[in-house]
Design an enzyme around this catalytic site. Structure first.
Site, PDB file in Angstrom:
ATOM      1  N   ASP A  64      44.375   8.153  64.362  1.00 23.01           N
ATOM      2  CA  ASP A  64      44.132   9.109  63.456  1.00 23.01           C
ATOM      3  C   ASP A  64      45.233   8.847  62.105  1.00 23.01           C
ATOM      4  O   ASP A  64      46.348   8.967  62.692  1.00 23.01           O
ATOM      5  CB  ASP A  64      44.169  10.665  63.803  1.00 23.01           C
ATOM      6  CG  ASP A  64      43.521  11.349  62.635  1.00 23.01           C
ATOM      7  OD1 ASP A  64      43.846  11.383  61.327  1.00 23.01           O
ATOM      8  OD2 ASP A  64      42.764  12.595  63.054  1.00 23.01           O
ATOM      9  N   SER A 143      40.026   4.698  43.484  1.00 24.94           N
ATOM     10  CA  SER A 143      38.708   5.101  43.003  1.00 24.94           C
ATOM     11  C   SER A 143      38.769   5.303  41.309  1.00 24.94           C
ATOM     12  O   SER A 143      39.753   5.864  40.865  1.00 24.94           O
ATOM     13  CB  SER A 143      38.307   6.231  43.711  1.00 24.94           C
ATOM     14  OG  SER A 143      37.053   6.798  43.018  1.00 24.94           O
ATOM     15  N   TYR A 156      40.315  15.379  45.644  1.00 26.87           N
ATOM     16  CA  TYR A 156      39.951  13.728  45.838  1.00 26.87           C
ATOM     17  C   TYR A 156      40.476  13.337  44.528  1.00 26.87           C
ATOM     18  O   TYR A 156      41.105  12.282  45.057  1.00 26.87           O
ATOM     19  CB  TYR A 156      38.319  13.785  46.012  1.00 26.87           C
ATOM     20  CG  TYR A 156      37.962  12.449  46.216  1.00 26.87           C
ATOM     21  CD1 TYR A 156      38.344  11.849  47.477  1.00 26.87           C
ATOM     22  CD2 TYR A 156      37.350  11.526  45.335  1.00 26.87           C
ATOM     23  CE1 TYR A 156      37.822  10.545  47.732  1.00 26.87           C
ATOM     24  CE2 TYR A 156      36.983  10.345  45.483  1.00 26.87           C
ATOM     25  CZ  TYR A 156      37.387   9.734  46.537  1.00 26.87           C
ATOM     26  OH  TYR A 156      36.868   8.510  46.641  1.00 26.87           O
ATOM     27  N   SER A 159      44.180  12.833  45.047  1.00 32.86           N
ATOM     28  CA  SER A 159      44.769  11.957  46.069  1.00 32.86           C
ATOM     29  C   SER A 159      44.505  10.660  45.595  1.00 32.86           C
ATOM     30  O   SER A 159      45.314   9.711  45.956  1.00 32.86           O
ATOM     31  CB  SER A 159      43.699  12.247  47.143  1.00 32.86           C
ATOM     32  OG  SER A 159      42.424  11.756  47.289  1.00 32.86           O
ATOM     33  N   LYS A 160      43.344  10.075  44.646  1.00 32.06           N
ATOM     34  CA  LYS A 160      43.222   8.734  44.447  1.00 32.06           C
ATOM     35  C   LYS A 160      44.234   8.657  43.173  1.00 32.06           C
ATOM     36  O   LYS A 160      44.765   7.332  43.235  1.00 32.06           O
ATOM     37  CB  LYS A 160      41.785   8.391  43.734  1.00 32.06           C
ATOM     38  CG  LYS A 160      40.855   8.597  45.273  1.00 32.06           C
ATOM     39  CD  LYS A 160      41.432   7.573  46.104  1.00 32.06           C
ATOM     40  CE  LYS A 160      40.199   7.815  47.242  1.00 32.06           C
ATOM     41  NZ  LYS A 160      40.594   6.560  48.450  1.00 32.06           N
TER      42      LYS A 160
HETATM   43  N1  NAP Z   1      31.639   5.148  48.485  1.00 25.74           N
HETATM   44  C1  NAP Z   1      32.162   5.080  47.191  1.00 25.74           C
HETATM   45  O1  NAP Z   1      31.315   5.310  46.471  1.00 25.74           O
HETATM   46  C2  NAP Z   1      33.439   5.013  47.248  1.00 25.74           C
HETATM   47  C3  NAP Z   1      33.977   5.158  45.626  1.00 25.74           C
HETATM   48  C4  NAP Z   1      35.329   4.928  45.446  1.00 25.74           C
HETATM   49  C5  NAP Z   1      36.300   4.920  46.370  1.00 25.74           C
HETATM   50  N2  NAP Z   1      35.870   4.846  47.729  1.00 25.74           N
HETATM   51  C6  NAP Z   1      36.753   5.005  48.932  1.00 25.74           C
HETATM   52  O2  NAP Z   1      36.530   3.915  49.727  1.00 25.74           O
HETATM   53  C7  NAP Z   1      37.243   4.039  50.991  1.00 25.74           C
HETATM   54  C8  NAP Z   1      36.175   3.738  52.078  1.00 25.74           C
HETATM   55  O3  NAP Z   1      35.077   4.860  51.909  1.00 25.74           O
HETATM   56  P1  NAP Z   1      33.636   4.594  52.225  1.00 25.74           P
HETATM   57  O4  NAP Z   1      32.752   4.569  51.117  1.00 25.74           O
HETATM   58  O5  NAP Z   1      33.488   3.218  52.991  1.00 25.74           O
HETATM   59  O6  NAP Z   1      33.274   5.601  53.302  1.00 25.74           O
HETATM   60  P2  NAP Z   1      33.071   5.709  54.961  1.00 25.74           P
HETATM   61  O7  NAP Z   1      31.947   4.937  55.243  1.00 25.74           O
HETATM   62  O8  NAP Z   1      33.240   7.165  55.050  1.00 25.74           O
HETATM   63  O9  NAP Z   1      34.588   4.961  55.586  1.00 25.74           O
HETATM   64  C9  NAP Z   1      35.585   6.079  55.482  1.00 25.74           C
HETATM   65  C10 NAP Z   1      36.618   5.071  56.465  1.00 25.74           C
HETATM   66  O10 NAP Z   1      37.840   5.973  56.537  1.00 25.74           O
HETATM   67  C11 NAP Z   1      38.167   6.457  57.816  1.00 25.74           C
HETATM   68  N3  NAP Z   1      38.802   7.674  58.006  1.00 25.74           N
HETATM   69  C12 NAP Z   1      38.313   8.874  57.459  1.00 25.74           C
HETATM   70  N4  NAP Z   1      39.358   9.777  58.127  1.00 25.74           N
HETATM   71  C13 NAP Z   1      40.297   9.017  58.801  1.00 25.74           C
HETATM   72  C14 NAP Z   1      41.434   9.647  59.513  1.00 25.74           C
HETATM   73  N5  NAP Z   1      41.778  10.787  59.828  1.00 25.74           N
HETATM   74  N6  NAP Z   1      41.831   8.506  60.350  1.00 25.74           N
HETATM   75  C15 NAP Z   1      41.668   7.141  60.290  1.00 25.74           C
HETATM   76  N7  NAP Z   1      40.595   6.788  59.545  1.00 25.74           N
HETATM   77  C16 NAP Z   1      39.863   7.598  58.803  1.00 25.74           C
HETATM   78  C17 NAP Z   1      36.674   6.491  58.505  1.00 25.74           C
HETATM   79  O11 NAP Z   1      37.003   6.177  59.994  1.00 25.74           O
HETATM   80  P3  NAP Z   1      36.789   7.426  61.072  1.00 25.74           P
HETATM   81  O12 NAP Z   1      35.949   8.334  60.784  1.00 25.74           O
HETATM   82  O13 NAP Z   1      36.106   6.590  62.337  1.00 25.74           O
HETATM   83  O14 NAP Z   1      38.189   7.690  61.604  1.00 25.74           O
HETATM   84  C18 NAP Z   1      35.990   5.276  57.960  1.00 25.74           C
HETATM   85  O15 NAP Z   1      36.255   4.008  58.514  1.00 25.74           O
HETATM   86  C19 NAP Z   1      37.812   5.465  50.937  1.00 25.74           C
HETATM   87  O16 NAP Z   1      39.098   5.482  50.581  1.00 25.74           O
HETATM   88  C20 NAP Z   1      36.769   5.920  49.521  1.00 25.74           C
HETATM   89  O17 NAP Z   1      37.454   7.209  48.921  1.00 25.74           O
HETATM   90  C21 NAP Z   1      34.313   4.736  48.274  1.00 25.74           C
END
Ligand code: NAP
Length: 250
Positions: A64, A143, A156, A159-160
């Site tokens: 975590d 992001s 959010y 943070s970004k």
């Molecule tokens: N999807 C979008 O449209 C988008 C757009 C811009 C930026 N992003 C960024 O891209 C990144 C990946 O997001 P995603 O879209 O792929 O979403 P996602 O599928 O929800 O993936 C999030 C990842 O973060 C991990 N995570 C969350 N809390 C955690 C913790 N406390 N400790 C360790 N790992 C943790 C999750 O793993 P566990 O839950 O197993 O811990 C998961 O592997 C994020 O930083 C997000 O802000 C996403």
């Protein structure tokens, strides 16, 4: 352009963009360590990678990112187990839904803990290691949401934005020693994070996002928008004066 990566660590690899990055890296011949909380997901993904690419290609670690004290020894353990480390990607992130009139400090601090403080806890020792070695690539997933303070998700966005600034500062410290620090700003990627958000513009698959991110990591881009069209979109959004942006309720 850097040759293919040999040893990579992806933090936040149990789903979405991080999972796609781990799979792509392994398919390209890299040994990869997957880090996240959900053990069952990590075990399944690593098992599938190893079945396709060969035993030992993927390792996984349950962690975590809010437990910053675990990071230095876990980083050492991972680098030893992989046989080296030349790429670290911080992809962990959360985007809790926040109602327009909601002011929940616990929820906001939890967002900052994962998206920002976890990144600092991991990337500080990584930067120290790469600085010592005079090589290595760091990728932070920010992001487009960090480019402006929107009414919908203040913590959010914050943070970004702060992550972008931290990554720029890291680059300015260690870029001169041959270490690459790449800030990635995706628009919308079709993952669990955006489920239920309705129709979104310019959405890409996590696989396409991963391909583009790795292309930028290899070329050593400074700031990469994913896909590139978001650079212009963000330029326009950032040019909107505050008095007008406030009225748009975005
Ligand atoms: N999807 C979008 O449209 C988008 C757009 C811009 C930026 N992003 C960024 O891209 C990144 C990946 O997001 P995603 O879209 O792929 O979403 P996602 O599928 O929800 O993936 C999030 C990842 O973060 C991990 N995570 C969350 N809390 C955690 C913790 N406390 N400790 C360790 N790992 C943790 C999750 O793993 P566990 O839950 O197993 O811990 C998961 O592997 C994020 O930083 C997000 O802000 C996403």
């Amino acid at each position: 352009m850097q040759a293919k990566f040999q040893h990579a660590l992806v933090i936040g690899a149990s789903s979405g963009i991080g999972e796609a990055l781990a799979r792509r890296l392994a398919a390209d011949g890299c040994r990869v360590a997957l880090v996240a909380r959900r053990r069952a997901e990590l075990e399944r993904i690593a098992g599938e990678i190893n079945a396709d690419a060969g035993e030992g290609r993927a390792l996984f670690y349950e962690h975590d990112v809010r437990n910053a004290g675990e990071v230095p020894s876990l980083l050492q353990e991972i680098a030893r187990a992989l046989g080296g480390l030349d790429l670290v990607i911080y992809a962990a992130g959360v985007l809790p839904r926040v109602a327009f009139d909601e002011y929940d400090t616990a929820k906001d601090l939890a967002t900052l803990n994962v998206n920002l403080l976890g990144a600092i806890a991991w990337l500080n020792p990584v930067a120290a290691r790469f600085n010592r070695l005079r090589r290595g690539t760091i990728v932070g997933i920010g992001s487009v949401a960090g480019d402006r303070g929107r009414s919908g998700a203040p913590a959010y966005n914050t943070s970004k934005a702060a992550l972008h600034t931290y990554l720029e500062a890291l680059r300015n410290r260690i870029g001169r020693y041959g270490v690459r620090v790449v800030t990635v700003k995706p628009g919308f990627v079709d993952t669990a994070m955006v489920t239920g958000m309705g129709k979104l513009p310019l959405v890409v698959s996590p696989e396409r996002a991963a391909r583009l991110i790795l292309k930028h990591a290899r070329s050593g881009s400074l700031v990469a928008y994913i896909p590139a069209r978001w650079r212009l979109a963000s330029l326009i959004v950032r040019a909107i004066p505050s008095w007008l942006f406030r009225r748009l309720k975005v």
